[in-house]
Motif scaffolding. Sequence first.
Motif, PDB file in Angstrom:
ATOM      1  N   ASP A  80      24.948  10.641  17.165  1.00 44.42           N
ATOM      2  CA  ASP A  80      26.071  10.128  16.370  1.00 44.42           C
ATOM      3  C   ASP A  80      26.332  11.010  15.151  1.00 44.42           C
ATOM      4  O   ASP A  80      27.479  11.274  14.793  1.00 44.42           O
ATOM      5  CB  ASP A  80      25.798   8.687  15.914  1.00 44.42           C
ATOM      6  CG  ASP A  80      25.845   7.685  17.049  1.00 44.42           C
ATOM      7  OD1 ASP A  80      26.329   8.036  18.141  1.00 44.42           O
ATOM      8  OD2 ASP A  80      25.379   6.534  16.839  1.00 44.42           O
ATOM      9  N   ARG A  81      25.263  11.474  14.510  1.00 45.99           N
ATOM     10  CA  ARG A  81      25.400  12.340  13.335  1.00 45.99           C
ATOM     11  C   ARG A  81      26.079  13.653  13.716  1.00 45.99           C
ATOM     12  O   ARG A  81      27.000  14.116  13.038  1.00 45.99           O
ATOM     13  CB  ARG A  81      24.037  12.623  12.712  1.00 45.99           C
ATOM     14  CG  ARG A  81      24.102  13.385  11.393  1.00 45.99           C
ATOM     15  CD  ARG A  81      22.736  13.823  10.897  1.00 45.99           C
ATOM     16  NE  ARG A  81      22.059  14.719  11.817  1.00 45.99           N
ATOM     17  CZ  ARG A  81      22.344  16.022  11.958  1.00 45.99           C
ATOM     18  NH1 ARG A  81      23.312  16.559  11.261  1.00 45.99           N
ATOM     19  NH2 ARG A  81      21.677  16.776  12.807  1.00 45.99           N
ATOM     20  N   LYS A  82      25.659  14.238  14.845  1.00 50.16           N
ATOM     21  CA  LYS A  82      26.270  15.500  15.300  1.00 50.16           C
ATOM     22  C   LYS A  82      27.731  15.294  15.677  1.00 50.16           C
ATOM     23  O   LYS A  82      28.581  16.129  15.359  1.00 50.16           O
ATOM     24  CB  LYS A  82      25.485  16.066  16.474  1.00 50.16           C
ATOM     25  CG  LYS A  82      24.163  16.674  16.070  1.00 50.16           C
ATOM     26  CD  LYS A  82      23.419  17.235  17.250  1.00 50.16           C
ATOM     27  CE  LYS A  82      22.085  17.832  16.815  1.00 50.16           C
ATOM     28  NZ  LYS A  82      21.320  18.348  17.953  1.00 50.16           N
ATOM     29  N   LYS A  83      28.043  14.173  16.338  1.00 48.72           N
ATOM     30  CA  LYS A  83      29.429  13.880  16.709  1.00 48.72           C
ATOM     31  C   LYS A  83      30.286  13.745  15.451  1.00 48.72           C
ATOM     32  O   LYS A  83      31.403  14.251  15.387  1.00 48.72           O
ATOM     33  CB  LYS A  83      29.508  12.600  17.531  1.00 48.72           C
ATOM     34  CG  LYS A  83      30.929  12.226  17.914  1.00 48.72           C
ATOM     35  CD  LYS A  83      31.003  10.893  18.636  1.00 48.72           C
ATOM     36  CE  LYS A  83      32.466  10.561  18.891  1.00 48.72           C
ATOM     37  NZ  LYS A  83      32.673   9.212  19.308  1.00 48.72           N
ATOM     38  N   HIS A  84      29.749  13.085  14.442  1.00 54.29           N
ATOM     39  CA  HIS A  84      30.472  12.898  13.181  1.00 54.29           C
ATOM     40  C   HIS A  84      30.762  14.252  12.530  1.00 54.29           C
ATOM     41  O   HIS A  84      31.863  14.488  12.042  1.00 54.29           O
ATOM     42  CB  HIS A  84      29.657  12.002  12.252  1.00 54.29           C
ATOM     43  CG  HIS A  84      30.367  11.641  10.998  1.00 54.29           C
ATOM     44  ND1 HIS A  84      30.041  12.219   9.795  1.00 54.29           N
ATOM     45  CD2 HIS A  84      31.395  10.798  10.743  1.00 54.29           C
ATOM     46  CE1 HIS A  84      30.828  11.739   8.862  1.00 54.29           C
ATOM     47  NE2 HIS A  84      31.666  10.874   9.407  1.00 54.29           N
ATOM     48  N   GLU A  85      29.778  15.141  12.517  1.00 60.40           N
ATOM     49  CA  GLU A  85      29.984  16.471  11.944  1.00 60.40           C
ATOM     50  C   GLU A  85      31.074  17.233  12.699  1.00 60.40           C
ATOM     51  O   GLU A  85      31.909  17.902  12.094  1.00 60.40           O
ATOM     52  CB  GLU A  85      28.677  17.259  11.956  1.00 60.40           C
ATOM     53  CG  GLU A  85      27.672  16.781  10.936  1.00 60.40           C
ATOM     54  CD  GLU A  85      26.336  17.509  11.035  1.00 60.40           C
ATOM     55  OE1 GLU A  85      26.206  18.452  11.852  1.00 60.40           O
ATOM     56  OE2 GLU A  85      25.417  17.129  10.291  1.00 60.40           O
ATOM     57  N   VAL A  86      31.072  17.132  14.016  1.00 66.36           N
ATOM     58  CA  VAL A  86      32.082  17.804  14.835  1.00 66.36           C
ATOM     59  C   VAL A  86      33.462  17.217  14.537  1.00 66.36           C
ATOM     60  O   VAL A  86      34.444  17.966  14.413  1.00 66.36           O
ATOM     61  CB  VAL A  86      31.745  17.691  16.343  1.00 66.36           C
ATOM     62  CG1 VAL A  86      32.912  18.107  17.215  1.00 66.36           C
ATOM     63  CG2 VAL A  86      30.506  18.527  16.661  1.00 66.36           C
ATOM     64  N   LEU A  87      33.558  15.894  14.392  1.00 65.55           N
ATOM     65  CA  LEU A  87      34.845  15.266  14.080  1.00 65.55           C
ATOM     66  C   LEU A  87      35.369  15.717  12.720  1.00 65.55           C
ATOM     67  O   LEU A  87      36.579  15.941  12.558  1.00 65.55           O
ATOM     68  CB  LEU A  87      34.722  13.741  14.114  1.00 65.55           C
ATOM     69  CG  LEU A  87      34.639  13.120  15.500  1.00 65.55           C
ATOM     70  CD1 LEU A  87      34.349  11.625  15.403  1.00 65.55           C
ATOM     71  CD2 LEU A  87      35.906  13.363  16.283  1.00 65.55           C
ATOM     72  N   ILE A  88      34.487  15.865  11.758  1.00 61.68           N
ATOM     73  CA  ILE A  88      34.911  16.349  10.441  1.00 61.68           C
ATOM     74  C   ILE A  88      35.459  17.771  10.567  1.00 61.68           C
ATOM     75  O   ILE A  88      36.532  18.084  10.048  1.00 61.68           O
ATOM     76  CB  ILE A  88      33.751  16.272   9.421  1.00 61.68           C
ATOM     77  CG1 ILE A  88      33.469  14.809   9.068  1.00 61.68           C
ATOM     78  CG2 ILE A  88      34.062  17.084   8.162  1.00 61.68           C
ATOM     79  CD1 ILE A  88      32.230  14.606   8.207  1.00 61.68           C
ATOM     80  N   GLN A  89      34.744  18.632  11.272  1.00 60.14           N
ATOM     81  CA  GLN A  89      35.208  20.012  11.470  1.00 60.14           C
ATOM     82  C   GLN A  89      36.538  20.037  12.210  1.00 60.14           C
ATOM     83  O   GLN A  89      37.432  20.820  11.884  1.00 60.14           O
ATOM     84  CB  GLN A  89      34.158  20.823  12.220  1.00 60.14           C
ATOM     85  CG  GLN A  89      32.901  21.065  11.409  1.00 60.14           C
ATOM     86  CD  GLN A  89      31.774  21.661  12.229  1.00 60.14           C
ATOM     87  OE1 GLN A  89      31.902  21.878  13.426  1.00 60.14           O
ATOM     88  NE2 GLN A  89      30.661  21.926  11.579  1.00 60.14           N
ATOM     89  N   TRP A  90      36.686  19.169  13.199  1.00 57.44           N
ATOM     90  CA  TRP A  90      37.916  19.078  13.986  1.00 57.44           C
ATOM     91  C   TRP A  90      39.084  18.629  13.098  1.00 57.44           C
ATOM     92  O   TRP A  90      40.178  19.173  13.168  1.00 57.44           O
ATOM     93  CB  TRP A  90      37.662  18.105  15.145  1.00 57.44           C
ATOM     94  CG  TRP A  90      38.832  17.749  15.973  1.00 57.44           C
ATOM     95  CD1 TRP A  90      39.417  18.521  16.936  1.00 57.44           C
ATOM     96  CD2 TRP A  90      39.559  16.533  15.924  1.00 57.44           C
ATOM     97  NE1 TRP A  90      40.462  17.837  17.496  1.00 57.44           N
ATOM     98  CE2 TRP A  90      40.576  16.619  16.897  1.00 57.44           C
ATOM     99  CE3 TRP A  90      39.462  15.367  15.171  1.00 57.44           C
ATOM    100  CZ2 TRP A  90      41.477  15.596  17.123  1.00 57.44           C
ATOM    101  CZ3 TRP A  90      40.348  14.359  15.405  1.00 57.44           C
ATOM    102  CH2 TRP A  90      41.345  14.478  16.361  1.00 57.44           C
ATOM    103  N   GLY A  91      38.833  17.645  12.234  1.00 60.69           N
ATOM    104  CA  GLY A  91      39.871  17.169  11.320  1.00 60.69           C
ATOM    105  C   GLY A  91      40.300  18.246  10.336  1.00 60.69           C
ATOM    106  O   GLY A  91      41.483  18.404  10.044  1.00 60.69           O
ATOM    107  N   ILE A  92      39.346  19.014   9.841  1.00 59.20           N
ATOM    108  CA  ILE A  92      39.662  20.104   8.907  1.00 59.20           C
ATOM    109  C   ILE A  92      40.426  21.206   9.633  1.00 59.20           C
ATOM    110  O   ILE A  92      41.385  21.765   9.085  1.00 59.20           O
ATOM    111  CB  ILE A  92      38.371  20.639   8.246  1.00 59.20           C
ATOM    112  CG1 ILE A  92      37.781  19.554   7.329  1.00 59.20           C
ATOM    113  CG2 ILE A  92      38.639  21.924   7.469  1.00 59.20           C
ATOM    114  CD1 ILE A  92      36.386  19.865   6.805  1.00 59.20           C
ATOM    115  N   ALA A  93      40.041  21.507  10.866  1.00 58.35           N
ATOM    116  CA  ALA A  93      40.763  22.518  11.651  1.00 58.35           C
ATOM    117  C   ALA A  93      42.208  22.084  11.876  1.00 58.35           C
ATOM    118  O   ALA A  93      43.131  22.912  11.827  1.00 58.35           O
ATOM    119  CB  ALA A  93      40.063  22.758  12.985  1.00 58.35           C
TER     120      ALA A  93
END
Length: 183
Positions: A80-93
């Motif tokens: 879940d923590r890794k998915k959250h980090e990926v979602l943050i990066q995706w949102g910033i992209a």
Amino acid sequence: MALINCKECNAQVSTEAKSCPHCGAKVSFKKPVSLLVKLFLIALGIGIVGATIDSNRVKEAREQAEAAKSPQQKVKEESDRKKHEVLIQWGIAGAMQLKNGMKDPATFELTSLYLTPTDFACYEYRAKNSFGAILPSSAVLTPKGKLLLRERDNGAFATNWNKECTKPGGEEIKTIAARTGLL
């Protein structure tokens, strides 16, 4: 002004004198500490000790809770923590894609970046239009990667914005995006 006894010769000396006029020894006079100050210092000490003890109890409780987790729970939390980090990066992209698509990217100002519980990214921003006016606008990035702008994709944008971006339970990550220095 009061009189005290000299520590060296025991003669009476003024509390305002720097040295004893009889023997020349330095005079040091300590004013008595009031009862109110003593009580305050005692209460402060008790508070600090109590906070330290409470902090240790909280730390121990966290450690016990962590130790009580099953290996499956630990794996799920890490996932879940890794998915959250990926979602943050995706949102910033998505915000960077939005900025780069502006008439004048230098005027782009992100005012809100909200990640929904259903993995949508909702953007509110200000940017210069074709006429040179800086106007507020909104956009939605769908989980499939489609960027919907309020001005361009009115129907699809409104549907997705109203359905996804108005739900509670998401996370505002504008400050995280700002820390990257990319926006």
